[in-house]
Write a protein that holds these residues in place. Structure first.
Motif, short mmCIF file in Angstrom:
data_model
loop_
_atom_site.label_atom_id
_atom_site.label_comp_id
_atom_site.label_asym_id
_atom_site.label_seq_id
_atom_site.Cartn_x
_atom_site.Cartn_y
_atom_site.Cartn_z
N ARG A 293 -7.49 8.54 8.74
CA ARG A 293 -8.46 9.13 7.83
C ARG A 293 -8.24 8.73 6.38
O ARG A 293 -9.18 8.63 5.60
CB ARG A 293 -8.45 10.66 7.98
N GLU A 294 -6.97 8.46 5.99
CA GLU A 294 -6.69 8.10 4.62
C GLU A 294 -7.08 6.66 4.30
O GLU A 294 -7.10 6.25 3.13
CB GLU A 294 -5.22 8.33 4.28
N LEU A 295 -7.41 5.87 5.33
CA LEU A 295 -7.74 4.46 5.12
C LEU A 295 -9.20 4.13 5.39
O LEU A 295 -9.64 3.01 5.14
CB LEU A 295 -6.86 3.57 6.00
N ILE A 296 -9.97 5.09 5.91
CA ILE A 296 -11.30 4.75 6.39
C ILE A 296 -12.24 4.35 5.25
O ILE A 296 -13.07 3.44 5.40
CB ILE A 296 -11.91 5.90 7.22
N GLU A 297 -12.11 4.98 4.07
CA GLU A 297 -12.97 4.60 2.96
C GLU A 297 -12.66 3.19 2.49
O GLU A 297 -13.57 2.40 2.17
CB GLU A 297 -12.83 5.60 1.81
N SER A 298 -11.39 2.83 2.46
CA SER A 298 -11.02 1.47 2.10
C SER A 298 -11.54 0.48 3.13
O SER A 298 -12.00 -0.62 2.78
CB SER A 298 -9.50 1.35 1.98
N GLU A 299 -11.49 0.86 4.41
CA GLU A 299 -11.97 -0.02 5.48
C GLU A 299 -13.47 -0.27 5.34
O GLU A 299 -13.95 -1.38 5.52
CB GLU A 299 -11.66 0.60 6.84
N LEU A 300 -14.22 0.78 5.01
CA LEU A 300 -15.68 0.65 4.92
C LEU A 300 -16.12 0.00 3.61
O LEU A 300 -16.99 -0.87 3.61
CB LEU A 300 -16.32 2.03 5.04
N PHE A 301 -15.54 0.45 2.50
CA PHE A 301 -16.06 0.04 1.20
C PHE A 301 -15.15 -0.92 0.45
O PHE A 301 -15.54 -1.44 -0.60
CB PHE A 301 -16.29 1.29 0.34
N GLY A 302 -13.96 -1.18 0.99
CA GLY A 302 -13.02 -2.07 0.31
C GLY A 302 -12.27 -1.35 -0.79
O GLY A 302 -12.53 -0.18 -1.10
N HIS A 303 -11.30 -2.03 -1.40
CA HIS A 303 -10.57 -1.44 -2.52
C HIS A 303 -10.15 -2.53 -3.50
O HIS A 303 -10.07 -3.71 -3.16
CB HIS A 303 -9.34 -0.65 -2.03
N GLU A 304 -9.89 -2.10 -4.72
CA GLU A 304 -9.40 -3.00 -5.75
C GLU A 304 -7.87 -3.00 -5.75
O GLU A 304 -7.22 -2.06 -5.27
CB GLU A 304 -9.91 -2.56 -7.12
N ARG A 305 -7.32 -4.05 -6.27
CA ARG A 305 -5.86 -4.14 -6.39
C ARG A 305 -5.35 -2.96 -7.23
O ARG A 305 -5.91 -2.64 -8.29
CB ARG A 305 -5.47 -5.46 -7.04
N GLY A 306 -4.30 -2.32 -6.73
CA GLY A 306 -3.70 -1.20 -7.44
C GLY A 306 -4.42 0.12 -7.25
O GLY A 306 -4.06 1.11 -7.90
N ALA A 307 -5.43 0.17 -6.37
CA ALA A 307 -6.19 1.40 -6.18
C ALA A 307 -5.32 2.52 -5.62
O ALA A 307 -5.55 3.69 -5.87
CB ALA A 307 -7.38 1.14 -5.25
N PHE A 308 -4.32 2.14 -4.83
CA PHE A 308 -3.38 3.12 -4.28
C PHE A 308 -2.10 2.39 -3.93
O PHE A 308 -2.03 1.15 -3.97
CB PHE A 308 -3.97 3.83 -3.05
N THR A 309 -1.08 3.15 -3.61
CA THR A 309 0.21 2.55 -3.26
C THR A 309 0.04 1.59 -2.09
O THR A 309 -0.51 1.96 -1.04
CB THR A 309 1.23 3.64 -2.89
N GLY A 310 0.48 0.37 -2.24
CA GLY A 310 0.36 -0.63 -1.19
C GLY A 310 -0.85 -1.53 -1.34
O GLY A 310 -0.98 -2.51 -0.60
N ALA A 311 -1.77 -1.19 -2.27
CA ALA A 311 -2.95 -2.03 -2.48
C ALA A 311 -2.58 -3.18 -3.41
O ALA A 311 -2.85 -3.15 -4.62
CB ALA A 311 -4.09 -1.20 -3.05
N THR A 312 -1.96 -4.19 -2.84
CA THR A 312 -1.44 -5.30 -3.65
C THR A 312 -2.49 -6.38 -3.93
O THR A 312 -2.24 -7.30 -4.71
CB THR A 312 -0.24 -5.94 -2.94
#
Length: 469
Positions: free
Chosen positions: A199-218
């Motif tokens: 559940r904590e990753l589903i928004e990133s999976e659907l909409f993507g994320h920017e670098r540094g958006a959360f811990t581990g988003a390298t």
């Protein structure tokens, strides 16, 4: 002025029934049984609508429609066919048919369609002329024919589709067919399973994320919406999507744009949405576990896939299809005996088409002869778990725990959501055991009959469908 109808049908009994029904509505009907005579009648007089069978005495009624449409572009055409396959339905609509009716058909519905066609202009279709025999959607049963008809009706638009059905019925195959046969076939087809993503990753999976958006988003991640731009996004197990992701999904569908997690840029996306679920969303909406506005956004065109037990007439054809597929994947080529096919058709197949496919693959591997006979089928069926055997309290607890791990525990509705989720299989099992007798079912459950009747209504469970008589 009398509406003139041309009926091209080589089955005399069917032709008589249709002609009588249309004549009762005041339509004039000419009947012929060949392509040659069809063309002669079309040249002799004007018609408001034509009904034609596919396989005629002197050829294929669909393949020869091109000449008719070139000469009479405003003539609405209704296709009738005993070749009840998805390919036939697609061929009918690809040739610009006003409507397609598999046999046996509802006569009243056919009459209504004929009257509607006679009063309207023929609607054209731009689907390329190509075969689709490779699509693994198979079924001549009436429930599958309705599925095929619905698929053909959404090919040339971008309406959202919600595919409903039990696990293993082929919901993703429907999504793939809509994409491959529709006007987005040149774009990407992207599938995402909402139940398989934390559940904590589903928004990133659907909409993507920017670098540094959360811990581990390298690094920047491109989400499924952007990957599917110009094509189709298949959202499987939509009922398992957490509440916060539902909100962002609704916003994306309403605005036609997304924003990556941790980003500020609005990114326009052009995707066709096909969603699917094996869950009953109505009680989830009532409990607040699923957004009602998102449901209506997704459920523009619902397609309900039947369970395999409700389309037993298709089991033999499916089994033979899977035998050919198994052979193409390196397993021995086998044939299925008639008696073995009859045995398979009498099974419940709780895992639906997926379970049948696995069974056929296992039979192809283990059969000692070229034919899969009764002994082989019976032996393998004995190895399948019974409906009531093989499940322990620990197994049930594990399933419940797995469901709870995916559930939204922050909305204050967990108790009611859990009850709605677990009551349905309980009630259906008891009603099946009692043959739909609600009094016996309430006694077995240990609850008041009125309470049972109320909950069945709220869950939209029809007790009479479990009746043995």
């Amino acid at each position: 002025m009398t509406t003139r109808t041309l009926l091209v049908e080589d089955d005399g009994a069917i032709a008589t029934v249709i002609r009588t029904a249309l004549a009762d509505e005041g339509l004039g009907v000419d009947v012929c049984d060949t392509i040659v005579r069809r063309d002669e009648l079309l040249a002799e007089r004007s018609y408001d609508v034509m009904l034609t069978d596919v396989m005629l005495l002197d050829g294929d009624g669909i393949e020869t429609l091109g000449n008719v449409q070139d000469r009479y572009p405003d003539l609405p055409i209704i296709i009738l066919s005993a070749q009840n396959t998805l390919d036939t339905a697609v061929r009918a609509t690809s040739r610009g048919a006003f409507e397609y009716f598999p046999k046996p058909f509802d006569l009243d519905e056919l009459v209504r369609a004929t009257l509607q066609a006679a009063a309207s202009n023929r609607q054209s279709s731009n689907l390329p002329d190509e075969g689709h025999e490779g699509l693994p959607l198979i079924g001549r049963s009436q429930p599958m024919q309705e599925v095929f008809r619905l698929i053909t009706r959404v090919l040339h638009n971008d309406l959202s589709v919600l595919v409903l059905g039990e696990s293993g019925t082929g919901k993703e195959l429907v999504a793939e067919a809509i994409h491959q046969l529709g006007n987005r076939k040149d774009g990407p087809f992207v599938a995402v399973n909402a139940a398989a993503i934390p559940r904590e990753l589903i928004e990133s999976e659907l909409f993507g994320h920017e670098r540094g958006a959360f811990t581990g988003a390298t690094a920047r991640n491109i989400g499924k919406f952007e990957q599917a731009n110009g094509g189709t996004l298949f959202l499987d197990e939509i009922g398992d999507m957490p509440a916060e992701a539902q909100t962002r999904l609704l916003r994306a569908l309403q605005s036609g744009s997304i924003r990556r997690v941790g980003g500020n840029e609005e990114i326009a996306v052009n995707v066709r949405i096909v969603a699917a679920t094996n869950r009953d969303l109505a009680p989830m909406i009532a409990s607040g576990a699923f957004r009602e506005d998102l449901y209506y956004r997704l459920n523009v065109v619902p397609i309900k896939l039947p369970a395999l037990r409700d389309r037993a007439d298709d089991i033999e054809a499916l089994a033979k299809h899977f035998l050919h597929r198994a052979a193409s994947e390196g397993l021995p080529m086998r044939a299925l005996s008639d008696e073995a096919a009859r045995i398979l058709s009498r099974q419940t197949w709780r895992g639906n088409v997926r379970e049948l496919q696995n069974f056929i693959y296992r039979a192809a591997l283990l059969a000692r002869e070229d034919d899969i006979d009764v002994d082989t089928v019976s032996q393998l069926l004995d190895e399948l778990p019974d409906d009531t055997d093989g499940t322990t309290g620990d197994d049930i607890a594990a399933v419940i725990t797995q469901w709870l791990n995916r559930a939204d525990i922050s909305d204050g509705q967990l108790y009611h959501t859990a009850l709605a989720e677990f009551e349905r299989p309980l009630f259906e099992h008891v009603l099946k055991s009692t043959g739909g007798n609600q009094l016996k079912a309430s006694q077995m459950l240990g609850i008041n009959r009125n309470t049972l009747r109320k909950r069945l209504g709220e869950l939209d469970i029809q007790a009479d469908q479990f009746s043995r008589g």
